[in-house]
Enzyme design. Sequence first.
Site, PDB file in Angstrom:
ATOM      1  N   HIS A 180       0.688  -1.200  -0.162  1.00  0.00           N
ATOM      2  CA  HIS A 180      -0.057   0.112  -0.061  1.00  0.00           C
ATOM      3  C   HIS A 180       0.713   1.207   0.067  1.00  0.00           C
ATOM      4  CE1 HIS A 180      -3.040  -3.080   1.142  1.00  0.00           C
ATOM      5  NE2 HIS A 180      -3.844  -1.973   0.758  1.00  0.00           N
ATOM      6  N   LYS A 223      -0.740   4.790   4.402  1.00  0.00           N
ATOM      7  CA  LYS A 223      -1.698   3.891   5.192  1.00  0.00           C
ATOM      8  C   LYS A 223      -1.202   3.802   6.752  1.00  0.00           C
ATOM      9  CE  LYS A 223      -3.956  -0.463   4.709  1.00  0.00           C
ATOM     10  NZ  LYS A 223      -5.495   0.269   4.797  1.00  0.00           N
TER      11      LYS A 223
END
Length: 259
Positions: A155, A159
């Site tokens: 990600h 995040k």
Amino acid sequence: MSKLKVIITGVAGKMGRMLVNKIVKDKDLQLIGGVDIKEVGRDIGEVAEVGELGIKVVDKLVCLLEETSPEVILDFTCSEVAYKHILTAVKNHIPIIVGTTGIPLAKLQALKEEIENANIGVIIAPNFSIGAVLSILIAQQVAHYLRDVEIIELHHSQKLDAPSGTSLYTAQKLNEVFKKDIEESKNTKSHIFYGIPIHSVRLPGLVAHQEIIFGGEGQVLTIRHDSLSRESFWPGIKLAMTKIKEIKGLVIGLENLLK
Ligand code: NAD
């Protein structure tokens, strides 16, 4: 048919701004409010760069509910906040769709009865991308034949949670097939969840990606899904909004809406 009245919580965030862009163009939906602790008092349309909408960002969901009558709340905030928003929605009998990840499953399951008593729909999905959900369903099929598996989730660097809600959900779904003794495997590696190792990568340039890697004698089978932009989540979110009025009770996982 009248438009579905929507409030977004986390409206100034990355997902929130994408949702404003989509909702203002959608003939079935009407954005009537947005909540965030950032950009408070600014026009939501300006924050999302779609032009002035005449609706200001407010900092508390409860205050907005005193002034407006939404038919659904969309939550993309962070786990503690999202949990509080679910409680507020249930108390006020307003359906809520939650994309926020990181809320412990046990905490959600504990709300099941309260949600049923409120006679509303609560849809919670760790991943609204239809491709990601299909990759988990395919992996469940593979798990009947190949029992050694690890997950790599990748990600963007902002995040907040790791491992991702999607990877935890994938591991949980795979273990529904494996039925491994989770307690047994718990302490062998710190990153084992539901009996399955999960590796997290956080780098700029990434959006949301996942590899489910099965190993067998002389072979490896990799199931990979890539969300290349946040728009990948929109069709699943729209599907949830289409179904929210007919649903009563708690639904966890987008796959339950695809049937
Ligand atoms: P983000 O950090 O860009 O946005 C979160 C927003 O929530 C921020 O603007 C923040 O100010 C706001 N916020 C924080 N506390 C708040 C409060 N008390 N009241 C109102 N707003 C508050 O994050 P993002 O990338 O938009 O993701 C949000 C969440 O959605 C994360 O949990 C992420 O993992 C999840 N997510 C889920 C999916 C899915 O398909 N289910 C897809 C993408 C992201």
